[in-house]
Design a protein around this motif. Structure first.
Motif, mmCIF file in Angstrom:
data_model
loop_
_atom_site.group_PDB
_atom_site.id
_atom_site.type_symbol
_atom_site.label_atom_id
_atom_site.label_comp_id
_atom_site.label_asym_id
_atom_site.label_seq_id
_atom_site.Cartn_x
_atom_site.Cartn_y
_atom_site.Cartn_z
ATOM 1 N N MET A 1 19.665 49.268 -37.701
ATOM 2 C CA MET A 1 19.902 48.742 -37.907
ATOM 3 C C MET A 1 21.188 49.847 -39.063
ATOM 4 N N ASP A 2 21.624 50.888 -38.626
ATOM 5 C CA ASP A 2 22.266 52.072 -39.139
ATOM 6 C C ASP A 2 23.887 51.438 -39.690
ATOM 7 N N THR A 3 23.880 52.171 -40.828
ATOM 8 C CA THR A 3 24.647 51.718 -41.578
ATOM 9 C C THR A 3 26.377 51.462 -41.188
ATOM 10 N N GLY A 4 27.049 53.038 -40.573
ATOM 11 C CA GLY A 4 27.983 53.954 -40.538
ATOM 12 C C GLY A 4 27.841 54.506 -41.211
ATOM 13 N N LEU A 5 27.220 54.802 -41.915
ATOM 14 C CA LEU A 5 27.277 55.384 -43.730
ATOM 15 C C LEU A 5 26.651 56.352 -43.944
ATOM 16 N N LEU B 1 28.396 61.370 -38.472
ATOM 17 C CA LEU B 1 27.982 59.923 -39.060
ATOM 18 C C LEU B 1 27.627 59.568 -38.107
ATOM 19 N N ILE B 2 25.804 59.030 -38.343
ATOM 20 C CA ILE B 2 25.471 58.059 -36.877
ATOM 21 C C ILE B 2 26.283 56.500 -37.065
ATOM 22 N N PRO B 3 26.611 56.396 -36.917
ATOM 23 C CA PRO B 3 27.672 54.451 -36.712
ATOM 24 C C PRO B 3 26.776 53.754 -36.379
ATOM 25 N N ALA B 4 27.261 53.313 -36.923
ATOM 26 C CA ALA B 4 27.104 51.741 -37.511
ATOM 27 C C ALA B 4 26.413 50.961 -36.097
ATOM 28 N N HIS B 5 25.018 50.179 -36.007
ATOM 29 C CA HIS B 5 24.327 50.144 -34.934
ATOM 30 C C HIS B 5 23.676 48.409 -36.081
ATOM 31 N N PHE B 6 23.715 47.286 -36.091
ATOM 32 C CA PHE B 6 23.143 46.813 -36.399
ATOM 33 C C PHE B 6 23.029 44.711 -35.589
ATOM 34 N N ILE B 7 22.181 44.528 -35.678
ATOM 35 C CA ILE B 7 21.437 43.082 -35.429
ATOM 36 C C ILE B 7 22.838 42.576 -36.807
ATOM 37 N N GLN B 8 23.630 41.214 -35.545
ATOM 38 C CA GLN B 8 24.495 40.378 -36.342
ATOM 39 C C GLN B 8 24.752 38.937 -36.648
ATOM 40 N N TRP C 1 23.215 38.862 -40.161
ATOM 41 C CA TRP C 1 23.444 40.032 -41.155
ATOM 42 C C TRP C 1 24.408 40.841 -40.812
ATOM 43 N N GLY C 2 24.595 41.989 -41.600
ATOM 44 C CA GLY C 2 25.329 42.631 -42.325
ATOM 45 C C GLY C 2 24.278 43.756 -42.972
ATOM 46 N N THR C 3 25.247 45.255 -42.326
ATOM 47 C CA THR C 3 24.194 46.646 -42.747
ATOM 48 C C THR C 3 23.121 46.475 -43.589
ATOM 49 N N ALA C 4 23.182 45.774 -44.635
ATOM 50 C CA ALA C 4 22.370 45.217 -45.451
ATOM 51 C C ALA C 4 21.044 45.774 -45.638
ATOM 52 N N VAL C 5 21.007 45.194 -44.223
ATOM 53 C CA VAL C 5 19.003 44.230 -44.050
ATOM 54 C C VAL C 5 18.485 45.280 -43.631
ATOM 55 N N LYS D 1 11.974 29.769 -29.588
ATOM 56 C CA LYS D 1 12.866 31.050 -29.114
ATOM 57 C C LYS D 1 13.281 31.561 -29.985
ATOM 58 N N ILE D 2 13.495 32.835 -30.022
ATOM 59 C CA ILE D 2 14.077 33.987 -30.431
ATOM 60 C C ILE D 2 15.088 34.941 -30.381
ATOM 61 N N SER D 3 16.767 34.936 -30.634
ATOM 62 C CA SER D 3 17.515 35.641 -29.381
ATOM 63 C C SER D 3 17.986 36.129 -30.746
ATOM 64 N N TRP D 4 18.720 37.928 -30.810
ATOM 65 C CA TRP D 4 19.449 38.755 -31.696
ATOM 66 C C TRP D 4 20.492 39.079 -30.917
ATOM 67 N N THR D 5 21.359 38.969 -31.194
ATOM 68 C CA THR D 5 22.522 40.058 -30.762
ATOM 69 C C THR D 5 23.388 41.238 -31.956
ATOM 70 N N ASP D 6 23.421 42.423 -31.009
ATOM 71 C CA ASP D 6 24.396 43.227 -32.766
ATOM 72 C C ASP D 6 25.483 43.553 -32.346
ATOM 73 N N ASN D 7 26.302 44.852 -33.291
ATOM 74 C CA ASN D 7 27.657 45.066 -33.339
ATOM 75 C C ASN D 7 27.881 45.538 -31.978
ATOM 76 N N LYS D 8 26.757 46.033 -31.595
ATOM 77 C CA LYS D 8 27.563 47.126 -30.315
ATOM 78 C C LYS D 8 26.614 46.146 -29.015
ATOM 79 N N GLY D 9 26.801 45.130 -29.031
ATOM 80 C CA GLY D 9 27.015 43.777 -27.743
ATOM 81 C C GLY D 9 25.528 44.482 -27.206
#
Lengths: 103, 163, 102, 287
Positions: free
Chosen positions: A26-30, A38-45, A61-65, A85-93
């Motif tokens: 859940m990297d904020t990119g900040l 900067l660590i690029p933003a990487h978070f579950i959407q 979700w945004g980066t504040a989780v 069934k649980i599934s997630w996808t993040d901003n990097k695919g």
């Protein structure tokens, strides 16, 4: 390999309580790393819970989780032994999916 | 400090690969993310997450304003033990709830999380949020097409020697 | 007017001169050696301070850049810090017992 | 520079005060009596915090503050060390290249034994911690040692602590002058002021537990190691006992010792022994 998703789903009468913990940075990119870059933003959407062919809970979700996100909710209409069934996808695919038995 | 996710640093790489396989291979199954996302109101609210202020984020997400309601119960600590992990939860006695959203007013981007509550799901959610500094946290419950809110201040102080 | 201007220049140069030219690499080396010796002694007492290590590094960095004034100042600071840590370690050899829960 | 110098002077002043305070007290060469020390140590905390249940001290700052305790209990519903714990369990069960496992290196297959660590090895004449024993086990089986501070080591110790949860800490001091010396050395380390801030471990964790230092609530020294390893939100990850010592040193501006140095092993021995009887609560979660 172990799943990135941990789930506890307990049915009590008609109500099933679900708790999930997901391993994700859940990297904020900040935030900067040790080298000052900067660590690029990487978070579950999106995080989705389905039971008996129906969405029972959808998180956007945004980066504040928080890192390794946690969520808890309850729903009606399932019984012990049903699949959740649980599934997630993040901003990097990236994504992950798992299925848990309601107990 | 390392940024890998613990004992399996390769997991994420593997997952990324798996993701593209999943999108190609499972596209025809009913649960796939692709078709579900096609519905306009079911899309990830990218614009709302980009808004800096809470008011703009609420507008981008819902297109209307919220009124405070004592039927929305927001639970958050007075003082966060760590701004990186603040347990926040909301419950409500309102009927016909379709969504619950959390806003952290002082964060760089105010919208933190938005949850869809389908029929049959209890209108309540607990999660853990990041807070950059002392801030108001706002929970909005969408019920019967209207927005109701509750606000609580959480004091956030940054770390030092402790524990 | 002219005279006071001249005086001012003269004054400024006398003030600037000692700091700009008096410090040499040799001065720095002496200051650094003293600091390093004290710091080693502190480390030998298992009581090195992080600030001593950073001051020593700052001295080396300034010297590498040819700024021996700054290098000497940092080395002297490191020496003072190291001596304080030695003092601390020495007094604590007995003083810790006053803290003990009995 | 100025700020630094004044800090330096400040700490010198504090050292002088400490010296002045210590001076009038004539310190005799006391006999080492670990049992009496442990009793006094526990009584000090029990009396200072009469409302904290004895077994609750192992929960660190959460035993000292209701609001934080509530946040912690919410977190414990699905604790952040969960992933490390699972990984540790899997690692523990996975054989080395030579077919042997961690279980072969430990009494009772390594299960439910955390409360006996560290122990004094009378052959070696030194304190052996669980982290040290784990790396020795790896090396004896031809595997490279792990970092002592986090990641794999924290996962393994998390799992081993978990199998010992609730068991009372049970550290033995054998009848060996070297064991007594190690205990005494650990005690000395614990109370000795160091670093530019002129703090000892005791300055924070004996004199001020429950109080805030900057933002955080200090944990009591009693039972502080029973919760190891810990997931610290501040670290965004797990850390071992070694990591805790290293970070505490740096925070007081003392250059940390190398993990598993004699002093760290001895202070772990001391702190664990004086917590005898209090339950293992690790792996823990901390702010």
């Amino acid at each position: 390999m172990a799943s990135s998703i941990r789930v506890r789903a307990n049915a009590n009468g008609d109500i099933t309580e679900v708790q999930a913990l997901i391993q994700h940075p859940m990297d904020t990119g900040l935030v900067k790393d040790a080298k000052g870059e900067l660590i690029p933003a990487h978070f579950i959407q999106e995080l989705k819970f389905e039971c008996n062919g129906k969405d029972v809970f959808v998180a956007n979700w945004g980066t504040a989780v928080s890192k390794d996100p946690y969520v808890k909710f309850s729903f009606k209409g399932a019984k012990k032994g049903d699949d959740l069934k649980i599934s997630w996808t993040d901003n990097k695919g990236g994504s992950d999916t798992t299925t848990a038995k309601i107990s | 400090m390392t940024t890998t996710t613990g004992p399996h640093p390769t997991r994420r790489l593997i997952l990324q690969g798996a993701a593209s396989v999943a999108l190609i291979g499972l596209g025809n199954l009913p649960f796939a993310a692709g078709p579900a996302r096609a519905a306009a109101n079911d899309k990830y609210p990218e614009e709302a997450f980009k808004q800096k202020s809470e008011a703009d984020a609420i507008k981008a997400l819902y297109g209307k304003t919220a009124e405070p309601s004592d039927k929305v119960k927001l639970d958050a600590p007075e003082i966060a033990e760590n701004g990186g992990v603040v347990p926040v939860s909301v419950t409500t006695t309102l009927d016909k709830v379709t969504s619950i959203s959390f806003f952290v007013a002082e964060n760089p981007f105010a919208l933190a999380a938005s949850y869809k509550i389908p029929d049959g799901t209890i209108p309540g959610v607990a999660n853990r949020l990041k807070m950059a500094k002392t801030t108001n946290v706002v929970a909005i419950v969408e019920a019967d097409g209207k927005l109701f809110s509750a606000t609580k201040e959480v004091k956030v102080t940054v770390g030092g020697c402790g524990g | 007017m002219k005279r006071s201007c001249l005086l001012a220049i003269l004054f400024a140069s006398t003030v600037a001169l000692p700091s700009a030219h008096a410090a040499t690499e040799a001065d720095y080396k002496a200051a650094y050696a003293a600091a390093e010796a004290a710091s080693k002694e502190a480390a030998g007492m298992r009581n090195q301070w992080t600030v001593t290590v950073s001051a020593l590094a700052a001295a080396r960095k300034a010297a590498d850049g040819g700024d021996f004034d700054r290098a000497i100042a940092a080395a002297k600071e490191a020496e003072a810090l190291a001596k304080a840590s030695i003092f601390q370690a020495t007094t604590e050899k007995e003083a810790w017992k006053a803290m003990e829960i009995r | 520079m100025k700020a630094r110098l004044s800090l330096l002077l400040g700490s010198l002043g504090a050292a002088l005060v400490a010296f002045a305070l210590a001076a009038p007290r004539v310190v005799a060469a006391d006999k080492v009596d670990p049992a009496a020390d442990a009793k006094a140590f526990q009584n000090f905390f029990f009396q200072k915090f009469p409302n904290v249940k004895h077994e609750d001290f192992v929960n660190g700052p959460y035993s000292m503050n209701e609001d934080m305790k509530r946040q912690w209990q919410e977190k414990e519903e699905f604790p952040p060390y969960e992933f490390a714990l699972d990984a540790g369990k899997e690692m523990f069960a996975t054989p080395f290249k030579n077919g042997k496992t961690y279980a072969d290196c430990f009494p009772n297959g390594g299960i439910g034994i955390r409360q006996n660590y560290p122990y004094f090895d009378t052959k070696e004449g030194k304190v052996v911690t669980l982290e040290l024993a784990l790396n020795r086990c790896r090396e004896a089986n031809g595997e490279a040692p792990y970092s002592y501070v986090k990641d794999e080591m924290a996962s393994l110790t998390a799992y081993m602590a978990f199998t010992s949860r609730g068991k009372p800490m049970d550290i033995k001091i054998p009848d060996d002058p070297r064991a007594l010396a190690a205990f005494e050395n650990g005690k000395r380390y614990f109370y000795t002021r160091r670093g530019q801030m002129n703090f000892s471990c005791a300055s924070c964790h004996v004199q001020s537990p429950g109080e805030r230092i900057r933002a955080e609530i200090l944990a009591p020294a009693l039972g502080i190691l029973n919760a190891m390893p810990i997931y610290r939100s501040e670290w965004s990850g797990m850390g071992t006992t070694s990591r805790r010592f290293v970070t505490c040193n740096s925070q007081t501006r003392a250059v940390p010792l190398e993990p598993q140095s004699d002093e760290y092993r001895d202070v772990e021995y001391f702190l664990s022994y004086v917590a005898n009887g209090l339950p293992i609560s690790g792996p823990g979660a901390r702010p």
